[in-house]
Write a protein that holds these residues in place. Structure first.
Motif, PDB file in Angstrom:
ATOM      1  N   VAL A 193       0.837  -1.202   0.000  1.00 29.68           N
ATOM      2  CA  VAL A 193       0.000   0.000   0.000  1.00 29.68           C
ATOM      3  C   VAL A 193       0.872   1.252   0.000  1.00 29.68           C
ATOM      4  O   VAL A 193       0.590   2.220  -0.701  1.00 29.68           O
ATOM      5  N   HIS A 194       1.955   1.218   0.776  1.00 26.23           N
ATOM      6  CA  HIS A 194       2.879   2.352   0.836  1.00 26.23           C
ATOM      7  C   HIS A 194       3.469   2.635  -0.536  1.00 26.23           C
ATOM      8  O   HIS A 194       3.566   3.797  -0.956  1.00 26.23           O
ATOM      9  N   GLU A 195       3.860   1.582  -1.239  1.00 25.74           N
ATOM     10  CA  GLU A 195       4.444   1.757  -2.577  1.00 25.74           C
ATOM     11  C   GLU A 195       3.420   2.313  -3.559  1.00 25.74           C
ATOM     12  O   GLU A 195       3.732   3.216  -4.348  1.00 25.74           O
ATOM     13  N   ILE A 196       2.210   1.800  -3.518  1.00 25.11           N
ATOM     14  CA  ILE A 196       1.165   2.272  -4.432  1.00 25.11           C
ATOM     15  C   ILE A 196       0.841   3.731  -4.178  1.00 25.11           C
ATOM     16  O   ILE A 196       0.751   4.544  -5.111  1.00 25.11           O
ATOM     17  N   LEU A 197       0.684   4.085  -2.902  1.00 25.58           N
ATOM     18  CA  LEU A 197       0.377   5.478  -2.560  1.00 25.58           C
ATOM     19  C   LEU A 197       1.550   6.397  -2.918  1.00 25.58           C
ATOM     20  O   LEU A 197       1.347   7.542  -3.312  1.00 25.58           O
ATOM     21  N   GLY A 198       2.770   5.868  -2.779  1.00 26.37           N
ATOM     22  CA  GLY A 198       3.945   6.653  -3.153  1.00 26.37           C
ATOM     23  C   GLY A 198       3.969   6.968  -4.638  1.00 26.37           C
ATOM     24  O   GLY A 198       4.293   8.092  -5.037  1.00 26.37           O
ATOM     25  N   VAL A 199       3.615   5.985  -5.453  1.00 26.93           N
ATOM     26  CA  VAL A 199       3.542   6.198  -6.903  1.00 26.93           C
ATOM     27  C   VAL A 199       2.454   7.216  -7.232  1.00 26.93           C
ATOM     28  O   VAL A 199       2.640   8.099  -8.076  1.00 26.93           O
ATOM     29  N   ILE A 200       1.301   7.103  -6.552  1.00 23.14           N
ATOM     30  CA  ILE A 200       0.200   8.053  -6.777  1.00 23.14           C
ATOM     31  C   ILE A 200       0.645   9.473  -6.432  1.00 23.14           C
ATOM     32  O   ILE A 200       0.372  10.425  -7.175  1.00 23.14           O
ATOM     33  N   LEU A 201       1.363   9.617  -5.300  1.00 28.62           N
ATOM     34  CA  LEU A 201       1.842  10.934  -4.902  1.00 28.62           C
ATOM     35  C   LEU A 201       2.816  11.498  -5.927  1.00 28.62           C
ATOM     36  O   LEU A 201       2.773  12.687  -6.263  1.00 28.62           O
ATOM     37  N   PHE A 202       3.696  10.638  -6.454  1.00 28.37           N
ATOM     38  CA  PHE A 202       4.646  11.074  -7.468  1.00 28.37           C
ATOM     39  C   PHE A 202       3.919  11.550  -8.727  1.00 28.37           C
ATOM     40  O   PHE A 202       4.263  12.595  -9.296  1.00 28.37           O
ATOM     41  N   VAL A 203       2.908  10.806  -9.146  1.00 29.20           N
ATOM     42  CA  VAL A 203       2.124  11.186 -10.332  1.00 29.20           C
ATOM     43  C   VAL A 203       1.422  12.522 -10.093  1.00 29.20           C
ATOM     44  O   VAL A 203       1.359  13.373 -10.991  1.00 29.20           O
ATOM     45  N   LEU A 204       0.912  12.718  -8.891  1.00 30.93           N
ATOM     46  CA  LEU A 204       0.243  13.984  -8.562  1.00 30.93           C
ATOM     47  C   LEU A 204       1.217  15.149  -8.630  1.00 30.93           C
ATOM     48  O   LEU A 204       0.868  16.240  -9.103  1.00 30.93           O
ATOM     49  N   TRP A 205       2.460  14.935  -8.173  1.00 34.37           N
ATOM     50  CA  TRP A 205       3.451  16.006  -8.236  1.00 34.37           C
ATOM     51  C   TRP A 205       3.865  16.299  -9.676  1.00 34.37           C
ATOM     52  O   TRP A 205       4.070  17.463 -10.042  1.00 34.37           O
ATOM     53  N   VAL A 206       3.995  15.257 -10.489  1.00 34.25           N
ATOM     54  CA  VAL A 206       4.307  15.466 -11.905  1.00 34.25           C
ATOM     55  C   VAL A 206       3.189  16.267 -12.559  1.00 34.25           C
ATOM     56  O   VAL A 206       3.438  17.205 -13.324  1.00 34.25           O
ATOM     57  N   THR A 207       1.948  15.921 -12.240  1.00 32.95           N
ATOM     58  CA  THR A 207       0.791  16.648 -12.766  1.00 32.95           C
ATOM     59  C   THR A 207       0.812  18.101 -12.298  1.00 32.95           C
ATOM     60  O   THR A 207       0.545  19.025 -13.080  1.00 32.95           O
ATOM     61  N   HIS A 208       1.161  18.290 -11.042  1.00 35.86           N
ATOM     62  CA  HIS A 208       1.237  19.648 -10.473  1.00 35.86           C
ATOM     63  C   HIS A 208       2.281  20.487 -11.199  1.00 35.86           C
ATOM     64  O   HIS A 208       2.061  21.666 -11.491  1.00 35.86           O
ATOM     65  N   LEU A 209       3.417  19.863 -11.511  1.00 32.86           N
ATOM     66  CA  LEU A 209       4.475  20.567 -12.228  1.00 32.86           C
ATOM     67  C   LEU A 209       4.064  20.886 -13.667  1.00 32.86           C
ATOM     68  O   LEU A 209       4.388  21.961 -14.183  1.00 32.86           O
ATOM     69  N   VAL A 210       3.360  19.962 -14.298  1.00 31.19           N
ATOM     70  CA  VAL A 210       2.893  20.199 -15.670  1.00 31.19           C
ATOM     71  C   VAL A 210       1.902  21.361 -15.692  1.00 31.19           C
ATOM     72  O   VAL A 210       1.974  22.239 -16.569  1.00 31.19           O
ATOM     73  N   VAL A 211       0.992  21.361 -14.734  1.00 31.84           N
ATOM     74  CA  VAL A 211      -0.003  22.447 -14.661  1.00 31.84           C
ATOM     75  C   VAL A 211       0.681  23.790 -14.428  1.00 31.84           C
ATOM     76  O   VAL A 211       0.250  24.821 -14.959  1.00 31.84           O
ATOM     77  N   ASN A 212       1.754  23.767 -13.628  1.00 32.85           N
ATOM     78  CA  ASN A 212       2.473  25.007 -13.304  1.00 32.85           C
ATOM     79  C   ASN A 212       3.803  25.099 -14.058  1.00 32.85           C
ATOM     80  O   ASN A 212       4.778  25.651 -13.536  1.00 32.85           O
ATOM     81  N   ARG A 213       3.830  24.586 -15.268  1.00 30.09           N
ATOM     82  CA  ARG A 213       5.081  24.559 -16.050  1.00 30.09           C
ATOM     83  C   ARG A 213       5.603  25.949 -16.388  1.00 30.09           C
ATOM     84  O   ARG A 213       6.785  26.105 -16.708  1.00 30.09           O
TER      85      ARG A 213
END
Length: 209
Positions: free
Chosen positions: A28-48
């Motif tokens: 669960v920790h690994e899955i949530l970690g991947v989700i958090l990473f994807v959210l940060w990538v999305t955040h960076l794309v939105v604020n590119r």
């Protein structure tokens, strides 16, 4: 993302201890970690636009502070993801990385606690967008004052300076208090950052008046 961060800091282990040993907290920790990473990538794309503008214009104290904080978040996220992939026993186990696990474990521990602080400072840059009204700000500020005690009691400074070589999850007084302490720590650094930004804004306003 802040809520997901709190869960990753201890929530998975809480469910493991509270329910059943068959609960695979690592998975669960690994899955949530991947989700958090994807959210940060999305955040960076939105604020590119912020990334594109890094090399443009002049840097004053305000911009330097923002850049250091945002850069700190990005750096911690990268270290967390890379070390997480190396340590993975489930999601990325197929890659088969067996070396550098000791370095990865240390990096993950160090980056996770610095990440918590940088994220809190990042929230502080935009705190007025999330907390509105004097009463709400008073509550957050009071929580931040308690955060000083929580920061010391939970020993975060030890993790941040590698004086604590492994993560010791303290749930002796329950997960609710654990969560409250970490929220208070985040409030401490968020409010502190807001005060710093207000002081800098006031200084430049007076200077340019």
């Amino acid at each position: 993302m802040a809520a997901l961060t709190l869960v990753l800091m201890g929530g998975c282990n809480f469910f493991y201890e509270a329910f059943d040993e068959s609960f695979d907290s690592d998975l669960v920790h690994e899955i949530l970690g991947v989700i958090l990473f994807v959210l940060w990538v999305t955040h960076l794309v939105v604020n590119r636009a912020w990334i594109k503008g890094l090399l443009n214009g002049k840097y004053n104290a305000l911009r330097i502070v923002r850049t250091v904080i945002n850069g700190g978040v990005v750096l911690c996220v990268l270290f967390l993801m890379i070390s997480g992939v190396i340590l993975s026993n489930h999601v990325f186990a197929w890659i088969g990385i067996e070396s550098c696990t000791s370095f990865a474990r240390t990096s993950h521990l160090l980056a996770s606690h610095w990440y918590l602080i940088f994220v809190s400072l990042h929230i502080g840059l935009h705190l007025s967008l999330f907390v509105r009204g004097k009463v709400a700000m008073g509550v957050v500020s009071a929580l931040g004052v308690y955060g000083i005690y929580a920061f010391i009691e939970r020993g975060l400074w030890k993790y941040m300076t590698l004086q604590q070589p492994f993560y010791a999850l303290d749930l002796e007084h329950g997960y609710l208090l654990f969560t409250l302490d970490y929220i208070a720590i985040m409030a401490l650094f968020a409010v502190s950052m807001q005060l710093v930004m207000q002081a800098l804004n006031r200084y430049f306003y007076i200077r340019n008046a």
